[in-house]
Design a protein around this motif. Sequence first.
Motif, mmCIF file in Angstrom:
data_model
loop_
_atom_site.group_PDB
_atom_site.id
_atom_site.type_symbol
_atom_site.label_atom_id
_atom_site.label_comp_id
_atom_site.label_asym_id
_atom_site.label_seq_id
_atom_site.Cartn_x
_atom_site.Cartn_y
_atom_site.Cartn_z
ATOM 1 N N ARG A 73 0.797 -1.233 0.000
ATOM 2 C CA ARG A 73 0.000 0.000 0.000
ATOM 3 C C ARG A 73 0.830 1.284 0.000
ATOM 4 O O ARG A 73 0.439 2.273 -0.604
ATOM 5 N N ILE A 74 1.956 1.282 0.707
ATOM 6 C CA ILE A 74 2.804 2.478 0.795
ATOM 7 C C ILE A 74 4.249 2.112 0.449
ATOM 8 O O ILE A 74 4.615 0.938 0.494
ATOM 9 N N PRO A 75 5.067 3.075 0.106
ATOM 10 C CA PRO A 75 6.441 2.771 -0.315
ATOM 11 C C PRO A 75 7.269 2.117 0.800
ATOM 12 O O PRO A 75 7.101 2.436 1.988
ATOM 13 N N ALA A 76 8.168 1.235 0.395
ATOM 14 C CA ALA A 76 9.043 0.544 1.345
ATOM 15 C C ALA A 76 9.897 1.536 2.124
ATOM 16 O O ALA A 76 10.196 1.310 3.292
ATOM 17 N N TRP A 77 10.261 2.646 1.513
ATOM 18 C CA TRP A 77 11.091 3.618 2.215
ATOM 19 C C TRP A 77 10.366 4.246 3.397
ATOM 20 O O TRP A 77 10.997 4.802 4.289
ATOM 21 N N LEU A 78 9.053 4.117 3.443
ATOM 22 C CA LEU A 78 8.288 4.592 4.589
ATOM 23 C C LEU A 78 8.042 3.458 5.590
ATOM 24 O O LEU A 78 8.085 3.670 6.799
ATOM 25 N N VAL A 79 7.832 2.260 5.088
ATOM 26 C CA VAL A 79 7.569 1.107 5.947
ATOM 27 C C VAL A 79 8.793 0.784 6.808
ATOM 28 O O VAL A 79 8.670 0.546 8.020
ATOM 29 N N VAL A 80 9.971 0.796 6.197
ATOM 30 C CA VAL A 80 11.185 0.350 6.887
ATOM 31 C C VAL A 80 11.524 1.195 8.122
ATOM 32 O O VAL A 80 11.891 0.628 9.148
ATOM 33 N N PRO A 81 11.393 2.500 8.119
ATOM 34 C CA PRO A 81 11.659 3.200 9.375
ATOM 35 C C PRO A 81 10.489 3.195 10.367
ATOM 36 O O PRO A 81 10.701 3.195 11.581
ATOM 37 N N VAL A 82 9.261 3.177 9.863
ATOM 38 C CA VAL A 82 8.105 3.298 10.758
ATOM 39 C C VAL A 82 7.955 2.080 11.663
ATOM 40 O O VAL A 82 7.775 2.214 12.880
ATOM 41 N N MET A 83 8.029 0.890 11.103
ATOM 42 C CA MET A 83 7.794 -0.310 11.902
ATOM 43 C C MET A 83 8.827 -0.486 13.020
ATOM 44 O O MET A 83 8.435 -0.726 14.172
ATOM 45 N N PRO A 84 10.123 -0.385 12.751
ATOM 46 C CA PRO A 84 11.090 -0.542 13.850
ATOM 47 C C PRO A 84 10.942 0.518 14.942
ATOM 48 O O PRO A 84 11.038 0.204 16.134
ATOM 49 N N VAL A 85 10.710 1.750 14.551
ATOM 50 C CA VAL A 85 10.563 2.815 15.558
ATOM 51 C C VAL A 85 9.331 2.562 16.421
ATOM 52 O O VAL A 85 9.387 2.659 17.654
ATOM 53 N N ALA A 86 8.211 2.215 15.804
ATOM 54 C CA ALA A 86 6.969 1.997 16.557
ATOM 55 C C ALA A 86 7.076 0.793 17.487
ATOM 56 O O ALA A 86 6.678 0.853 18.659
ATOM 57 N N PHE A 87 7.620 -0.308 16.984
ATOM 58 C CA PHE A 87 7.732 -1.513 17.805
ATOM 59 C C PHE A 87 8.715 -1.298 18.952
ATOM 60 O O PHE A 87 8.446 -1.685 20.098
ATOM 61 N N THR A 88 9.842 -0.666 18.662
ATOM 62 C CA THR A 88 10.840 -0.407 19.703
ATOM 63 C C THR A 88 10.297 0.552 20.758
ATOM 64 O O THR A 88 10.560 0.381 21.947
ATOM 65 N N ALA A 89 9.535 1.541 20.331
ATOM 66 C CA ALA A 89 8.941 2.469 21.294
ATOM 67 C C ALA A 89 7.969 1.745 22.223
ATOM 68 O O ALA A 89 7.983 1.960 23.446
ATOM 69 N N ALA A 90 7.139 0.878 21.664
ATOM 70 C CA ALA A 90 6.195 0.118 22.490
ATOM 71 C C ALA A 90 6.943 -0.812 23.440
ATOM 72 O O ALA A 90 6.615 -0.916 24.628
ATOM 73 N N TRP A 91 7.957 -1.494 22.927
ATOM 74 C CA TRP A 91 8.766 -2.393 23.758
ATOM 75 C C TRP A 91 9.450 -1.606 24.872
ATOM 76 O O TRP A 91 9.463 -2.029 26.033
ATOM 77 N N SER A 92 10.007 -0.470 24.530
ATOM 78 C CA SER A 92 10.748 0.343 25.504
ATOM 79 C C SER A 92 9.837 0.857 26.612
ATOM 80 O O SER A 92 10.254 0.948 27.775
ATOM 81 N N TRP A 93 8.625 1.212 26.269
ATOM 82 C CA TRP A 93 7.678 1.696 27.263
ATOM 83 C C TRP A 93 7.496 0.640 28.353
ATOM 84 O O TRP A 93 7.527 0.943 29.545
ATOM 85 N N THR A 94 7.309 -0.610 27.930
ATOM 86 C CA THR A 94 7.126 -1.704 28.876
ATOM 87 C C THR A 94 8.415 -1.999 29.637
ATOM 88 O O THR A 94 8.409 -2.156 30.852
ATOM 89 N N ALA A 95 9.525 -2.094 28.917
ATOM 90 C CA ALA A 95 10.789 -2.491 29.529
ATOM 91 C C ALA A 95 11.324 -1.436 30.493
ATOM 92 O O ALA A 95 11.841 -1.773 31.563
ATOM 93 N N ALA A 96 11.219 -0.182 30.130
ATOM 94 C CA ALA A 96 11.748 0.887 30.980
ATOM 95 C C ALA A 96 11.013 0.940 32.319
ATOM 96 O O ALA A 96 11.628 1.212 33.356
ATOM 97 N N GLY A 97 9.734 0.662 32.289
ATOM 98 C CA GLY A 97 8.957 0.694 33.522
ATOM 99 C C GLY A 97 9.242 -0.463 34.455
ATOM 100 O O GLY A 97 9.005 -0.374 35.658
ATOM 101 N N ALA A 98 9.754 -1.550 33.918
ATOM 102 C CA ALA A 98 9.988 -2.748 34.725
ATOM 103 C C ALA A 98 11.455 -2.949 35.089
ATOM 104 O O ALA A 98 11.777 -3.874 35.826
ATOM 105 N N ASP A 99 12.353 -2.094 34.583
ATOM 106 C CA ASP A 99 13.782 -2.306 34.790
ATOM 107 C C ASP A 99 14.388 -1.138 35.564
ATOM 108 O O ASP A 99 14.377 -0.004 35.095
ATOM 109 N N GLY A 100 14.928 -1.442 36.718
ATOM 110 C CA GLY A 100 15.569 -0.414 37.517
ATOM 111 C C GLY A 100 17.060 -0.283 37.247
ATOM 112 O O GLY A 100 17.717 0.619 37.755
#
Length: 144
Positions: A73-100
């Motif tokens: 549906r959209i160009p690969a040049w947009l898909v490639v940065p969006v997915m890693p940033v979004a997934f890492t941000a979601a992962w980081s939100w969870t991990a940062a809250g649980a790791d001292g």
Amino acid sequence: MINQQRGQRPAERLVLGAGLAVLTAACWWAWMAWDRGYQTDPATGSTSGPYEAWQVAGCVVCLVVLCVAATVRIPAWLVVPVMPVAFTAAWSWTAAGADGTGLWVIGAVLVFVGMVVGTGAVSGITAVARAAVRRRGRPVSTGQ
């Protein structure tokens, strides 16, 4: 076959990219963010977790399907940065809250690199396959 990427306006790409980001983060939240428990094998005493193999497999399958659908549906040049940033941000939100200890940052880098490699590979293969299908579908010019 109509090339759906041609003629897209920047606003349309922005909306599709934002939707892709939300769906990518949702993959993390739906499959893995809710599980924080570790399992101990009573026979061996070894500990594993917090994620089960089925959770990881389900998340990966969803991310692959999402990446293929997005690249169509959209160009690969947009898909490639969006997915890693979004997934890492979601992962980081969870991990940062649980790791001292602050070691979640190392995990975030590893998650990001893995997502870039995986998204790049799936998006690249999808783009090449689409181009091959488009070439095969065109009538051959005989030059007459």
